[in-house]
Design a protein around this motif. Structure first.
Motif, short mmCIF file in Angstrom:
data_model
loop_
_atom_site.label_atom_id
_atom_site.label_comp_id
_atom_site.label_asym_id
_atom_site.label_seq_id
_atom_site.Cartn_x
_atom_site.Cartn_y
_atom_site.Cartn_z
N LEU A 120 1.76 -13.82 -12.48
CA LEU A 120 2.46 -12.69 -11.88
C LEU A 120 1.51 -11.54 -11.72
N SER A 121 1.73 -10.73 -10.70
CA SER A 121 0.89 -9.56 -10.47
C SER A 121 1.34 -8.44 -11.37
N ARG A 122 0.60 -7.32 -11.37
CA ARG A 122 0.97 -6.20 -12.22
C ARG A 122 2.28 -5.58 -11.79
N SER A 123 2.73 -5.81 -10.60
CA SER A 123 4.01 -5.28 -10.17
C SER A 123 5.15 -6.23 -10.51
N GLY A 124 4.83 -7.42 -11.06
CA GLY A 124 5.85 -8.36 -11.44
C GLY A 124 6.19 -9.36 -10.36
N ASP A 125 5.64 -9.22 -9.18
CA ASP A 125 5.92 -10.15 -8.09
C ASP A 125 4.96 -11.32 -8.14
N ARG A 160 -19.25 3.64 7.10
CA ARG A 160 -18.31 3.46 8.20
C ARG A 160 -17.02 4.22 7.89
N PHE A 161 -16.09 4.15 8.82
CA PHE A 161 -14.81 4.86 8.67
C PHE A 161 -13.66 3.91 8.93
N HIS A 162 -12.64 3.99 8.08
CA HIS A 162 -11.40 3.24 8.30
C HIS A 162 -10.27 4.26 8.44
N PRO A 163 -9.57 4.27 9.56
CA PRO A 163 -8.55 5.30 9.79
C PRO A 163 -7.28 5.13 8.98
N SER A 164 -7.03 3.93 8.45
CA SER A 164 -5.77 3.68 7.73
C SER A 164 -6.00 2.57 6.70
N CYS A 165 -6.64 2.94 5.59
CA CYS A 165 -7.05 1.96 4.58
C CYS A 165 -5.97 1.82 3.50
N TYR A 166 -5.68 0.59 3.17
CA TYR A 166 -4.65 0.24 2.18
C TYR A 166 -4.97 0.86 0.82
N TYR A 167 -3.94 1.43 0.16
CA TYR A 167 -4.09 2.00 -1.18
C TYR A 167 -2.90 1.57 -2.02
N GLY A 216 2.73 0.63 -8.55
CA GLY A 216 2.65 -0.53 -7.67
C GLY A 216 2.97 -0.21 -6.22
N ARG A 217 3.33 1.05 -5.94
CA ARG A 217 3.66 1.42 -4.55
C ARG A 217 2.39 1.42 -3.70
N THR A 218 2.55 1.09 -2.44
CA THR A 218 1.41 1.05 -1.52
C THR A 218 1.54 2.11 -0.45
N SER A 219 0.40 2.54 0.04
CA SER A 219 0.35 3.54 1.12
C SER A 219 -0.97 3.34 1.85
N ARG A 220 -1.22 4.17 2.84
CA ARG A 220 -2.46 4.08 3.61
C ARG A 220 -3.03 5.48 3.82
N TYR A 221 -4.37 5.57 3.76
CA TYR A 221 -5.08 6.82 3.98
C TYR A 221 -6.37 6.53 4.76
N PRO A 222 -6.85 7.49 5.50
CA PRO A 222 -8.20 7.32 6.07
C PRO A 222 -9.22 7.25 4.95
N ALA A 223 -10.32 6.55 5.18
CA ALA A 223 -11.28 6.36 4.08
C ALA A 223 -12.70 6.26 4.60
N VAL A 262 -4.20 11.28 -4.41
CA VAL A 262 -3.86 10.09 -5.20
C VAL A 262 -4.61 10.16 -6.52
N ASP A 263 -4.18 9.34 -7.49
CA ASP A 263 -4.79 9.39 -8.81
C ASP A 263 -6.24 8.95 -8.82
N THR A 264 -6.57 7.94 -8.02
CA THR A 264 -7.93 7.39 -8.01
C THR A 264 -8.44 7.31 -6.57
N PRO A 265 -8.96 8.43 -6.04
CA PRO A 265 -9.40 8.43 -4.64
C PRO A 265 -10.70 7.67 -4.38
N ARG A 266 -11.38 7.22 -5.43
CA ARG A 266 -12.59 6.41 -5.25
C ARG A 266 -12.35 5.05 -5.88
N ARG A 267 -12.55 4.01 -5.10
CA ARG A 267 -12.39 2.65 -5.62
C ARG A 267 -13.43 1.73 -5.01
#
Length: 353
Positions: free
Chosen positions: A106-111, A159-166, A172-179, A214-219
């Motif tokens: 199972l993942s950390r979100s339980g799914d 490089r630049f990503h206009p809508s990178c998965y976060y 466990g919630r997901t969103s997108r930000y430029p990166a 976000v809590d961890t803007p560098r990954r």
């Protein structure tokens, strides 16, 4: 507030719960937790000791990585800044664990685990980099320009990503930000990972760009051990003189005033200590940061360089790091400080802005 060693000790007391949470694709075998790697891939290369004096210590026999449970949290979550690692560890220690979430598979979100988990992290990193666009005139370029780094778009590693998965690690919630995306490569130039800096317009004033809220803007994603983000390397990796350091923006600041000097950013102090210098390297300048973790990385890489017959030389900023020097003191002052610390035979590599 708990120190780093206290956090590691607290995690080690509950080592199996840590492994079930962050390495859920693995399983217990006697006094060890067995899994494929820190990216939570199925397999048997990585083993974590669960009991005894060395509880929480882990080793990946395939990659050579090792460390304590704080290192494991950093690698499993793709975190870069130690503050983010410590915050994630504290969150884990204070959060009641849901037994359903601790079941292997199972993942950390339980799914149920998605197909992306079974794909090697290096492959996912290369796929992400292929989805990016050139840096010039993007939000990421503007972010670096605000920090005094004006020629970042000349580096193919950025490089630049206009809508990178976060993914939020706590909810466990997901969103997108430029990166801002930086390619991590090995000695042959192959991409082994990526570093992401999530961005957003701050709203405090027009055109002001900062890190995403976000809590961890560098990954990081992929294999960082022994590898790095490379700037100014020739086509063939034969580099007699170069600079190695930890932070991306700190190294970019040095590259801004010394564009002819090959440089690498290892992204973390532990990865700096494990960096593999290129063939033919004679002098390795170590870009220092004014913190304990940075000193650890410098000392580790210095020992590695000496064992390889390479002369290690330390470059020190006047302030906290080289980006702070660039922004607050200016490029001319930064260049003068560096010139005083270089070996005379390397001074010709310095070019004015």
């Amino acid at each position: 507030m708990l120190s780093a060693s206290q956090l590691a000790d607290r995690l080690a007391r509950d080592a199996e719960a840590v492994c079930r949470y962050y390495l859920s694709a693995g399983h217990r075998a006697g006094n060890y937790w067995i899994v494929g790697d820190v990216a939570n891939t199925k397999g048997r290369s990585l083993y974590v000791r669960l009991k005894g004096d060395r509880a929480g210590r882990w080793t990946d026999a395939a990659s050579g990585q090792y460390g304590d449970l704080l290192d494991l949290v950093r690698e499993a979550c793709g975190l870069v800044d130690f503050r983010d690692v410590a915050d994630e560890a504290r969150r884990f220690l204070n959060e009641p664990r849901d037994p359903a979430r601790a079941e292997p598979g199972l993942s950390r979100s339980g799914d149920a685990r998605t197909a992306s988990t079974d794909r090697p992290s290096g492959e996912r990193a290369r796929r992400l980099f292929r989805m990016t666009q050139p840096l010039a005139a993007t939000l990421a370029d503007g972010y670096l320009r605000q920090r005094g780094i004006l020629r970042a778009a000349l580096h193919p590693a950025l490089r630049f990503h206009p809508s990178c998965y976060y993914r939020d690690l706590a909810s466990g919630r997901t969103s997108r930000y430029p990166a801002l995306i930086a390619a991590v490569t090995n000695r042959s130039g192959a991409i082994t990972g990526v570093h992401r800096t999530y961005l957003a317009c701050s709203g405090s004033e027009p055109g002001c760009i900062g890190k995403a809220p976000v809590d961890t803007p560098r990954r990081a994603l992929g294999t960082l051990l022994g590898n790095a983000v490379r700037f100014g390397f020739p086509a063939k990796d034969l580099v007699p003189v170069m600079i190695a350091g930890e932070g991306l923006e700190s190294i970019l600041s040095l590259s801004h005033v010394m564009p002819a000097m090959p440089m690498v950013s290892a992204l973390t102090a532990n990865h700096l200590a494990a960096f593999r210098p290129p063939a033919g390297c004679l002098r390795l300048y170590l870009a220092a940061d004014a913190d304990a973790a940075g000193r650890h990385g410098i000392e580790g890489l210095s020992r590695r360089a000496q064992a390889l017959g390479i002369l290690p030389l330390v470059l020190n900023p006047e302030l906290g790091d080289f980006n702070e020097d660039l922004r607050r003191l200016g490029p001319d002052r930064l260049l003068a400080n560096l010139r005083d610390q270089l070996a005379p035979e390397d001074a010709h590599t310095l070019l004015s802005v």
